[in-house]
Design an enzyme around this catalytic site. Structure first.
Site, short mmCIF file in Angstrom:
data_model
loop_
_atom_site.label_atom_id
_atom_site.label_comp_id
_atom_site.label_asym_id
_atom_site.label_seq_id
_atom_site.Cartn_x
_atom_site.Cartn_y
_atom_site.Cartn_z
N LYS A 1 1.54 4.33 -3.06
CA LYS A 1 1.59 5.66 -3.16
C LYS A 1 2.88 6.29 -3.41
O LYS A 1 2.96 7.45 -3.88
CB LYS A 1 0.95 6.20 -1.58
CG LYS A 1 -0.17 5.76 -1.31
CD LYS A 1 -1.37 6.47 -2.06
CE LYS A 1 -2.95 6.11 -1.65
NZ LYS A 1 -3.70 7.35 -2.07
N HIS B 1 -9.82 0.87 11.94
CA HIS B 1 -8.99 1.74 12.64
C HIS B 1 -9.56 1.86 14.15
O HIS B 1 -10.63 1.59 14.33
CB HIS B 1 -9.54 3.08 11.75
CG HIS B 1 -8.94 3.26 10.50
ND1 HIS B 1 -9.60 3.14 9.32
CD2 HIS B 1 -7.63 3.23 10.10
CE1 HIS B 1 -8.88 3.15 8.23
NE2 HIS B 1 -7.88 3.28 8.84
N ASN C 1 -2.46 9.70 11.28
CA ASN C 1 -3.60 8.80 11.63
C ASN C 1 -5.08 9.83 11.47
O ASN C 1 -5.26 10.52 12.68
CB ASN C 1 -3.53 8.30 12.98
CG ASN C 1 -2.76 6.86 12.76
OD1 ASN C 1 -1.56 7.18 12.56
ND2 ASN C 1 -3.38 5.79 12.80
N TYR D 1 0.71 -1.23 -0.07
CA TYR D 1 0.12 0.15 -0.03
C TYR D 1 0.90 1.20 -0.11
O TYR D 1 0.68 1.95 -1.04
CB TYR D 1 -1.01 -0.14 1.19
CG TYR D 1 -1.65 1.30 1.60
CD1 TYR D 1 -2.49 1.98 0.53
CD2 TYR D 1 -1.15 2.10 2.73
CE1 TYR D 1 -2.88 3.03 0.83
CE2 TYR D 1 -1.77 3.47 2.89
CZ TYR D 1 -2.61 4.01 1.97
OH TYR D 1 -3.01 5.31 2.15
#
Ligand code: UDP
Length: 330
Positions: free
Chosen positions: A146, A190, A171, A142
């Site tokens: 990016k 989360h 976060n 992931y």
């Protein structure tokens, strides 16, 4: 008044930016396939186009119909665990879709691009707080997808003059202080929504992933940044793009442990968070905290909801009002 395309604008962070743009009178088109996004997260004043970013023809039509001033690109796959089970999909979708979007923007003469990037670019950092110049060493697909997009955007700047801002989120947490949007992922991974759901009884008891980290209370420390402050940073960075492409780490510079989050949710929500302790989650660094000096200095940004209590208070309010989230899951 500006005109903006927001991909993933029905998702968690994207929808908060859409509200901020609409609040200041901008015209917004949201492009979202609603796989993760929610129709109800998009304010009525924004236009929602339900489409897949892989559809180049549809993309070209959207650009042809509007003269956008900039593109905000949120739509992406974003689950670390999933990215390690199916790396090819993450690279194909995240990198392919982002480059297709950047290409469509350039072809339509839109030369401002803001990317949702991630602290996962830094892997397990050598130095905390993490400054923009820190070593880029993603520890999962992931994060690397990016990084590949950031590098693709560097080339789009050099070759086509596409100015990009890559914003590495720490976060993201909390909910719209006016209660219009909140956090609702499926699956939810989360900490803040899982802890609140456990307290409300809408989710099972929370498992804390490890309490043997080299931190004061043994649990991981993260830099929780309020989504409304993230949205504000996007607006400021848009102005900053007039001076050229830029890269920023988006956090507050302060870290909180998992135990501190559990304590705050129990105290502010008025109900204790049922929890137990389990093994560490693979790939979790002990401490991730952003160096936020560059963002503050260059854009004048400062968090308005800068404490863990601000984050938990707004998140609890949204989850209390929406115990089933947006309520659109089958
Ligand atoms: N966490 C946890 N239990 C959970 C979910 C998360 O203990 O069910 C911890 C996780 O190990 C990390 C922190 O909470 O230290 C924040 O995790 P989250 O998935 O919210 O964000 P990440 O840091 O992975 O981007």
């Amino acid at each position: 008044m500006g005109r903006y395309l927001v991909t993933g604008g029905a998702g968690y962070v994207g929808s908060h930016l859409v509200h901020a743009l609409v609040d200041r009178g901008d015209a917004v088109v949201v492009l979202d396939d609603l796989r993760q996004g929610h129709r109800a997260a998009v304010p009525a004043a924004a236009e929602l186009v339900v489409a897949d970013l892989a559809d180049a023809k549809r993309l070209a039509e959207v650009f042809a119909g509007w003269r956008f001033d900039a593109v905000f690109h949120f739509a992406a796959l974003s689950l670390v665990g999933e990215s390690m089970r199916d790396p090819a999909r993450y690279i194909i979708e995240n990198v392919g879709n982002s480059m297709r979007l950047a290409d469509a923007a350039v072809k339509a003469g839109v030369l401002r691009f803001v990317l949702s990037s991630t602290a996962a670019l830094f892997g397990d950092p050598e130095v905390v707080p993490i400054e923009e110049e820190a070593r880029l060493a993603p520890a999962n697909t992931y994060g690397d997808s990016k990084l590949m997009v950031e590098r693709g955007l560097d080339w789009m700047d050099r070759v086509h003059g596409l100015r990009s801002a890559c914003l590495r989120y720490f976060n993201a947490a909390g909910a719209d202080p006016a209660g219009r949007a909140g956090e609702d992922h499926d699956p939810e991974t989360h900490l803040v929504p899982l802890a609140i759901g456990a307290a409300l009884g809408t989710r099972p008891a929370l498992t804390v992933f490890g309490d043997d980290y080299p931190t004061p209370d043994g649990t991981c420390i993260r830099d929780y940044i309020h989504v409304a402050d993230l949205a504000d940073a996007h607006l400021r960075v848009l102005e900053r793009l007039e001076q050229g492409s830029c890269r920023y780490n988006l956090g507050t510079g302060t870290g909180y442990s998992v135990k501190q989050v559990i304590e705050a949710v129990g105290r502010i929500g008025g109900r204790p968070v049922p929890h137990s302790y389990g093994p560490r989650r693979a790939g979790d660094p002990a401490v991730l905290v952003a160096g936020s000096a560059k963002l503050r200095r260059e854009t004048g940004w400062a968090p308005r909801f800068g404490t863990l209590d601000d984050i938990v208070r707004t998140a609890c309010a949204w989850h209390n009002a929406h115990p089933q989230g947006y309520g659109d899951r089958g």
